[in-house]
Design an enzyme around this catalytic site. Structure first.
Site, PDB file in Angstrom:
ATOM      1  N   VAL A  48       0.867  -1.181   0.000  1.00 15.00           N
ATOM      2  CA  VAL A  48       0.000   0.000   0.000  1.00 15.00           C
ATOM      3  C   VAL A  48       0.899   1.225   0.000  1.00 15.00           C
ATOM      4  O   VAL A  48       2.081   1.147   0.337  1.00 15.00           O
ATOM      5  CB  VAL A  48      -0.944   0.036   1.222  1.00 15.00           C
ATOM      6  CG1 VAL A  48      -2.016  -1.024   1.114  1.00 15.00           C
ATOM      7  CG2 VAL A  48      -0.157  -0.115   2.513  1.00 15.00           C
ATOM      8  N   SER A  49       0.344   2.375  -0.360  1.00 15.63           N
ATOM      9  CA  SER A  49       1.171   3.572  -0.561  1.00 15.63           C
ATOM     10  C   SER A  49       1.511   4.286   0.728  1.00 15.63           C
ATOM     11  O   SER A  49       2.553   4.942   0.821  1.00 15.63           O
ATOM     12  CB  SER A  49       0.467   4.546  -1.517  1.00 15.63           C
ATOM     13  OG  SER A  49       0.301   3.940  -2.788  1.00 15.63           O
ATOM     14  N   THR A  50       0.648   4.200   1.747  1.00 17.35           N
ATOM     15  CA  THR A  50       0.880   4.963   2.981  1.00 17.35           C
ATOM     16  C   THR A  50       0.625   4.086   4.195  1.00 17.35           C
ATOM     17  O   THR A  50      -0.013   3.029   4.119  1.00 17.35           O
ATOM     18  CB  THR A  50      -0.054   6.188   3.058  1.00 17.35           C
ATOM     19  OG1 THR A  50      -1.422   5.738   3.083  1.00 17.35           O
ATOM     20  CG2 THR A  50       0.146   7.101   1.862  1.00 17.35           C
ATOM     21  N   GLN A  53      -3.153   3.716   4.867  1.00 15.26           N
ATOM     22  CA  GLN A  53      -3.814   2.682   4.087  1.00 15.26           C
ATOM     23  C   GLN A  53      -3.535   1.300   4.658  1.00 15.26           C
ATOM     24  O   GLN A  53      -4.367   0.399   4.603  1.00 15.26           O
ATOM     25  CB  GLN A  53      -3.338   2.744   2.632  1.00 15.26           C
ATOM     26  CG  GLN A  53      -3.854   3.949   1.858  1.00 15.26           C
ATOM     27  CD  GLN A  53      -3.293   4.001   0.455  1.00 15.26           C
ATOM     28  OE1 GLN A  53      -2.215   3.468   0.193  1.00 15.26           O
ATOM     29  NE2 GLN A  53      -4.021   4.639  -0.443  1.00 15.26           N
ATOM     30  N   THR A  86       4.993   4.221  -1.192  1.00 16.23           N
ATOM     31  CA  THR A  86       4.579   4.473  -2.565  1.00 16.23           C
ATOM     32  C   THR A  86       5.536   3.826  -3.553  1.00 16.23           C
ATOM     33  O   THR A  86       6.743   3.737  -3.302  1.00 16.23           O
ATOM     34  CB  THR A  86       4.490   5.984  -2.847  1.00 16.23           C
ATOM     35  OG1 THR A  86       4.112   6.182  -4.225  1.00 16.23           O
ATOM     36  CG2 THR A  86       5.819   6.666  -2.595  1.00 16.23           C
TER      37      THR A  86
END
Length: 543
Positions: A48-50, A53, A86
């Site tokens: 996941v990017s963050t 999340q 990311t």
């Protein structure tokens, strides 16, 4: 990789690894322990990017889809690689670790959820797409892509290019949105220390608990009472914390003092751009400029070891040199630093006595104070207010016209972008200062009240001075006597204009009572209020 690979030059021998599942490694006659690898063993990679999340269901959903795919294809997942970062930029540590282990034969394949989960930049995708050439099977849980065929790899490459283009477009749209917010005067990032976030599309507001500490922090540093190191201890005692909840560091103190956001100006450090903010400033632009003057060395730091009361407040009347304090045998002496100057030394208690005598001379009698009150009711200041407002508005118009000329010079190519950004930042700072002056311009009623307060203050100048702390006394002296000199053993001070006019019986002339610089009405009235509150406290406690 072909079933038999020989590297005789390096001494490595890898034979029948894919067929038997046994890697026999020999180097210079030494045999290492064989690594047993199952034909259907795979790594699972989810991303996941963050961090935010990662707290949701996204990772679990990816994991469930990969496990279902593995059961369907009779594959065994031997290790999971989970990343919360990311994929738009390269250098992901867990992703790179997985690639290294796959190249060393840690598993026969890897399963990802989607193409964009593996990479969103072409550099990482180039490394990932080379895995089939190294004999590693690549599976996509949500799509039936065959990485052993030319068509399957072409389809995957196209999807990777689309994912990279999506990120580029998203970045451009994000930057466009941020620029739009900045032009509106909104700060679209996390609020700095001393401010609170109010949600999207809303300006930051001062933290009622932290903002006064930030303001005093600027004032103390501008007055030379503190250094970076001493501010760390001072803010720690006040309970000021950084955004992570820890005490301020040296870099944290420097960041706060160098941030014009507290004066109402938004500056983007990476690009050098500045924007007028619509948030409420904690300090004035003039105070920020004073701090900048100290930080950049244009005004010397005046903190000394002993913190003597009159340090750098008096100059020699003969040579205009600063009087230097010295502690000798329990007494503080102020001496001229020039050897052949007629002014030698003067004791601190002699300066104190001279100041008290001068304050007694400047105090108003009850009759003179009543006359000032009466004059406040009869004399109109509307004309002077209009003149002051017009003067500031003219300066604002001139500054805005100067900014337009700067923009024209940039468009014509006469001015470089870096030079333009520097001049624009200084112009924005001047413009914001002028607008703050205009907003602070008092009404006629406020001016009359200031005159009454000053008349009350002037009735008890000696008591106000005696009740003040050391720092308050220094501020009091700077506001009451702009010019302070020593001739031999004599102290000569020149009172401010408002004091002289009040003593002579004239109404105090109009001026801006809240201008940020020293020797003005605002600080002296604030000091008077503190002193009155201290007197009431002493009376209540019976001291």
């Amino acid at each position: 990789m072909p079933p038999h690979l020989f590297a005789h030059a390096g001494g490595w021998h890898l034979a029948n690894a894919r067929r038997t599942g046994v890697a026999k490694i020999r180097r210079y006659g030494r045999v290492k322990e064989p690594q047993y690898q199952c034909m259907n063993s795979c790594f699972g990679y989810i991303r996941v990017s963050t961090q935010k999340q990662g707290e949701g269901v996204s990772l679990e959903a990816q994991k469930d889809a990969i496990q279902a795919f593995a059961r369907q294809k009779d594959l065994t997942i031997t290790k999971w690689f989970e990343e919360k970062q990311t994929a738009a930029k390269g250098g992901r540590p867990i992703f790179n670790q997985m690639l290294r282990q796959l190249r060393r034969g840690g598993a026969s394949g890897v399963i990802i959820h989607k193409i964009d989960r593996s990479a969103r930049n072409l550099r990482d995708w180039a490394m990932f797409s080379e895995l089939p050439d190294a004999g590693v099977n690549v599976y996509v849980a949500t799509e039936s892509l065959d990485f052993t065929s030319r068509g399957g790899r072409l389809t995957a490459d196209i999807q990777a290019v689309i994912a990279a283009d999506y990120i580029r477009n998203l970045r451009e749209e994000t930057i466009k949105g941020i620029q739009g917010r900045l032009k509106q005067g909104l700060y679209p990032f996390r609020a700095p220390v001393g401010y609170l976030d109010q949600g999207r599309g809303k300006p930051k507001i001062p933290d009622p608990r932290i903002a006064p500490i930030i303001r005093e922090m600027f004032e103390r540093y501008a007055a030379g009472q503190e250094t970076y190191m001493s501010l760390i201890d001072w803010t720690g005692g006040k309970g000021l914390r950084n955004q992570k909840g820890g005490p301020l560091s040296l870099h944290g103190v420097e960041t706060i003092l160098g941030n014009p956001f507290y004066a109402g100006l938004i500056r983007i450090k990476r690009t050098g751009q500045t924007f007028p903010g619509i948030h409420e400033p904690i300090i004035s632009v003039s105070l920020y400029e004073d701090v900048e003057a100290v930080r950049t060395g244009r005004r010397g730091q005046i903190k000394t070891r002993h913190q003597h009361l009159f340090r750098r407040l008096f100059i020699c009347g003969h040579c205009d040199g600063c009087m230097i304090p010295e502690l000798q045998k329990g007494r503080v002496y102020y001496r001229c630093k020039r050897n052949f100057c007629p002014t030698k030394t003067i004791r601190e208690d002699m300066i104190q006595a001279a100041l008290r005598k001068e304050l007694q001379r400047l105090e108003l009698t009850a009759r003179a104070s009543a006359k000032v009150h009466a004059d406040c009711e009869t004399v109109s200041t509307d004309g002077k207010l209009s003149e002051a407002r017009s003067a500031i508005e003219l300066q604002i118009n001139d500054e805005e016209a100067r900014q337009e000329r700067l923009t024209d010079l940039l468009i014509d190519g006469t001015l470089e972008r870096a030079t333009y950004a520097d001049r624009k930042a200084k112009s924005d700072q001047r413009l914001l200062d002028l607008k703050q002056q205009l907003a602070r311009l008092p009404s006629a009623t406020q001016i009359q009240q200031v005159h009454r307060d000053l008349a009350e203050l002037q009735k008890s100048l000696v008591v106000t001075y005696e009740m003040a702390t050391s720092d308050e006394k220094r501020e009091f002296i700077q506001n009451v006597w702009p010019n302070r000199k020593v001739f031999g053993k004599n102290v000569v001070v020149e009172p401010s204009g408002w004091l002289q006019e009040a003593v002579s019986g004239n109404l105090i002339s109009f001026g801006d009572p809240v201008r940020g610089h020293g020797r003005t009405f605002g600080p002296i009235l604030e000091l008077s209020r503190k002193t009155r509150a201290r007197k009431l406290s002493c009376k209540a406690s019976g001291e």
